[in-house]
Design an enzyme around this catalytic site. Structure first.
Site, PDB file in Angstrom:
ATOM      1  CD  GLU A  75      -6.933 -50.592  46.467  1.00 30.69           C
ATOM      2  OE1 GLU A  75      -6.964 -50.256  47.670  1.00 30.69           O
ATOM      3  OE2 GLU A  75      -6.480 -51.684  46.068  1.00 30.69           O
ATOM      4  NE  ARG A 121      -3.200 -51.740  47.578  1.00 33.08           N
ATOM      5  CZ  ARG A 121      -2.263 -52.182  48.418  1.00 33.08           C
ATOM      6  NH1 ARG A 121      -1.015 -51.747  48.340  1.00 33.08           N
ATOM      7  NH2 ARG A 121      -2.549 -53.096  49.307  1.00 33.08           N
ATOM      8  CB  SER A 151      -9.872 -52.948  48.830  1.00 35.62           C
ATOM      9  OG  SER A 151      -9.623 -53.964  49.770  1.00 35.62           O
TER      10      SER A 151
HETATM   11  C1  LIG Z   1     -10.564 -60.581  44.954  1.00 35.46           C
HETATM   12  C2  LIG Z   1      -9.584 -59.451  44.779  1.00 35.46           C
HETATM   13  C3  LIG Z   1      -8.609 -59.247  45.747  1.00 35.46           C
HETATM   14  C4  LIG Z   1      -7.685 -58.193  45.598  1.00 35.46           C
HETATM   15  N1  LIG Z   1      -6.730 -58.032  46.551  1.00 35.46           N
HETATM   16  C5  LIG Z   1      -5.792 -57.070  46.383  1.00 35.46           C
HETATM   17  C6  LIG Z   1      -4.731 -56.914  47.335  1.00 35.46           C
HETATM   18  O1  LIG Z   1      -4.626 -57.637  48.318  1.00 35.46           O
HETATM   19  N2  LIG Z   1      -3.803 -55.942  47.110  1.00 35.46           N
HETATM   20  C7  LIG Z   1      -3.867 -55.125  46.007  1.00 35.46           C
HETATM   21  O2  LIG Z   1      -2.975 -54.253  45.837  1.00 35.46           O
HETATM   22  N3  LIG Z   1      -4.862 -55.240  45.101  1.00 35.46           N
HETATM   23  C8  LIG Z   1      -5.818 -56.199  45.259  1.00 35.46           C
HETATM   24  N4  LIG Z   1      -6.818 -56.329  44.333  1.00 35.46           N
HETATM   25  C9  LIG Z   1      -6.907 -55.385  43.196  1.00 35.46           C
HETATM   26  C10 LIG Z   1      -6.177 -55.851  41.919  1.00 35.46           C
HETATM   27  O3  LIG Z   1      -5.939 -57.230  41.968  1.00 35.46           O
HETATM   28  C11 LIG Z   1      -4.863 -55.101  41.755  1.00 35.46           C
HETATM   29  O4  LIG Z   1      -5.064 -53.707  41.675  1.00 35.46           O
HETATM   30  C12 LIG Z   1      -4.090 -55.572  40.505  1.00 35.46           C
HETATM   31  O5  LIG Z   1      -2.783 -55.045  40.545  1.00 35.46           O
HETATM   32  C13 LIG Z   1      -4.772 -55.150  39.204  1.00 35.46           C
HETATM   33  O6  LIG Z   1      -4.061 -55.750  38.135  1.00 35.46           O
HETATM   34  P1  LIG Z   1      -4.724 -55.914  36.700  1.00 35.46           P
HETATM   35  O7  LIG Z   1      -3.730 -56.542  35.809  1.00 35.46           O
HETATM   36  O8  LIG Z   1      -6.044 -56.587  36.805  1.00 35.46           O
HETATM   37  O9  LIG Z   1      -4.920 -54.403  36.273  1.00 35.46           O
HETATM   38  P2  LIG Z   1      -6.235 -53.698  35.708  1.00 35.46           P
HETATM   39  O10 LIG Z   1      -7.258 -53.674  36.791  1.00 35.46           O
HETATM   40  O11 LIG Z   1      -6.630 -54.296  34.418  1.00 35.46           O
HETATM   41  O12 LIG Z   1      -5.685 -52.231  35.475  1.00 35.46           O
HETATM   42  C14 LIG Z   1      -5.323 -51.420  36.562  1.00 35.46           C
HETATM   43  C15 LIG Z   1      -4.553 -50.203  36.016  1.00 35.46           C
HETATM   44  O13 LIG Z   1      -3.291 -50.650  35.540  1.00 35.46           O
HETATM   45  C16 LIG Z   1      -3.081 -50.157  34.235  1.00 35.46           C
HETATM   46  N5  LIG Z   1      -2.223 -51.090  33.514  1.00 35.46           N
HETATM   47  C17 LIG Z   1      -2.332 -52.436  33.425  1.00 35.46           C
HETATM   48  N6  LIG Z   1      -1.322 -52.933  32.688  1.00 35.46           N
HETATM   49  C18 LIG Z   1      -0.573 -51.883  32.297  1.00 35.46           C
HETATM   50  C19 LIG Z   1       0.610 -51.729  31.507  1.00 35.46           C
HETATM   51  N7  LIG Z   1       1.230 -52.788  30.966  1.00 35.46           N
HETATM   52  N8  LIG Z   1       1.098 -50.488  31.311  1.00 35.46           N
HETATM   53  C20 LIG Z   1       0.487 -49.399  31.848  1.00 35.46           C
HETATM   54  N9  LIG Z   1      -0.632 -49.474  32.599  1.00 35.46           N
HETATM   55  C21 LIG Z   1      -1.138 -50.705  32.825  1.00 35.46           C
HETATM   56  C22 LIG Z   1      -4.475 -50.077  33.630  1.00 35.46           C
HETATM   57  O14 LIG Z   1      -4.486 -49.182  32.506  1.00 35.46           O
HETATM   58  C23 LIG Z   1      -5.229 -49.536  34.810  1.00 35.46           C
HETATM   59  O15 LIG Z   1      -5.030 -48.154  34.900  1.00 35.46           O
HETATM   60  C24 LIG Z   1      -7.756 -57.353  44.462  1.00 35.46           C
HETATM   61  C25 LIG Z   1      -8.742 -57.580  43.479  1.00 35.46           C
HETATM   62  C26 LIG Z   1      -9.634 -58.617  43.624  1.00 35.46           C
HETATM   63  C27 LIG Z   1     -10.667 -58.860  42.545  1.00 35.46           C
END
Ligand SMILES: Cc1cc2nc3c(=O)[nH]c(=O)nc-3n(C[C@H](O)[C@H](O)[C@H](O)COP(=O)(O)OP(=O)(O)OC[C@H]3O[C@@H](n4cnc5c(N)ncnc54)[C@H](O)[C@@H]3O)c2cc1C
Length: 309
Positions: free
Chosen positions: A299, A180, A229
């Protein structure tokens, strides 16, 4: 930063300078999967890289904070919101190019759509990530992963934009990926990633993805808003098991509840505020620390909070 930001002229300046959608005082609630969070002073959807570069140069010169939001699937945005500009790349940076096994994907592309496109093109390697909500940019930032796979597994390089609008390419070896822990340099935005996928059988990929999705639905509470998580896995342990053994399943603060299905998920069950969720997080950490001597590491990422870790 100027405490009177955003002044009207700044908004008008930006309106003239930028081509994409620019909105003032935009509530971030609908941009996070917890469905909580106050407004961003400004919210911007660039049309393309040049539009993003124009914004970057403007905020860089004036030292205005900015934050890139993906699907908000890992974020706890405070009820006060974010003082600065929130940038959403989902409209303007979602291109997909496939040349044999080499694939380039824009950081605003939705991971789920990307993975089905890979499956349709018989390209494997990341199929076990199906069901992780978010964008390519968010996945690279978090090094999102599941069932033994991580997005960095197939990565070749990342195109990033610096604050001054300059674009550089970083090879995978230049980025210290971990559990992560992805590409988190605060002064750089991910524009796109290049991957080397594996030639695979489309039907086999589809059945793996269906099976993973079935397992997710049976183990995760997906019918209420959450951000997955809340805590990282402590070495040799599972955060959810510690939280459950501390007797915290079903514990509630306002509208925020510890899931009874998966104790490492906090659910927004009844119009929770971000503060409700944060207070519940603190309660869980304290209780688990007192009971087991383990300090749980977040996380979920906190956005717009003062004086918190
Ligand atoms: C139901 C559920 C299940 C999940 N299961 C998992 C799992 O199995 N494994 C897992 O790893 N995660 C899981 N997650 C967490 C989440 O899905 C991940 O962390 C995912 O990668 C977040 O992506 P996002 O686009 O929503 O990023 P955001 O939550 O919007 O942002 C996360 C971070 O990324 C940065 N960011 C986003 N885009 C960019 C960019 N282009 N350039 C620079 N920084 C950027 C943001 O500034 C922020 O710091 C889960 C979440 C939910 C709701």
């Amino acid at each position: 930063m100027d405490p009177n930001w955003p002044k009207k002229p700044a908004f008008q300046d930006l309106r003239r300078l930028l081509r994409g959608r620019l909105v003032k005082d935009r509530s971030l609630k609908k941009y996070t999967t917890y469905r909580v969070g106050g407004p961003a002073d400004l919210y911007f959807e660039p049309l393309d890289r040049d539009d993003l570069a124009a914004l970057m140069r403007y905020v860089h010169e004036r030292e205005i904070p900015f934050f890139v939001i993906g699907k908000g699937a890992n974020l706890l945005v405070s009820d006060k919101g974010f003082r600065g500009v929130v940038v959403n790349l989902q409209k303007g940076l979602k291109e997909l190019n496939i040349r044999d096994l080499a694939v380039t994907a824009g950081s605003g592309a939705v991971l789920w759509d990307f993975l089905y496109e890979m499956q349709r093109n018989s390209l494997g390697g990341l199929e076990k990530l199906i069901g992780i909500p978010g964008t390519i940019g968010g996945a690279i930032y978090m090094n999102a992963g599941a069932f033994g796979s991580e997005i960095s597994d197939c990565l070749v390089s990342v195109d990033v934009m610096k604050h001054n609008g300059e674009v550089v390419t970083l090879n995978k070896e230049q980025i210290p990926f971990g559990y992560r822990k992805g590409f988190t340099e605060p002064d750089k935005i991910t524009l796109s990633i290049t991957l080397r996928m594996k030639a695979s059988d489309s039907a086999v990929l589809r059945s793996t993805m269906d099976e993973i999705w079935r397992r997710r639905k049976s183990t995760q509470p997906l019918s209420s808003p959450s951000a997955g998580s809340v805590f990282k896995r402590p070495p040799g342990k599972y955060a959810g098991v510690l939280i459950e053994q501390a007797g915290l399943k079903g514990t509630r603060v306002g509208g925020a509840v510890v899931s009874t299905k998966h104790a490492n998920f906090i659910l927004n069950k009844n119009h929770a505020t971000a503060q409700n969720i944060y207070d519940l997080i603190k309660m869980i950490r304290d209780r688990v620390h007192r009971r087991f001597g383990v300090t749980l590491e977040l996380e979920n990422q906190l956005v717009g909070w003062d004086n918190v870790e």
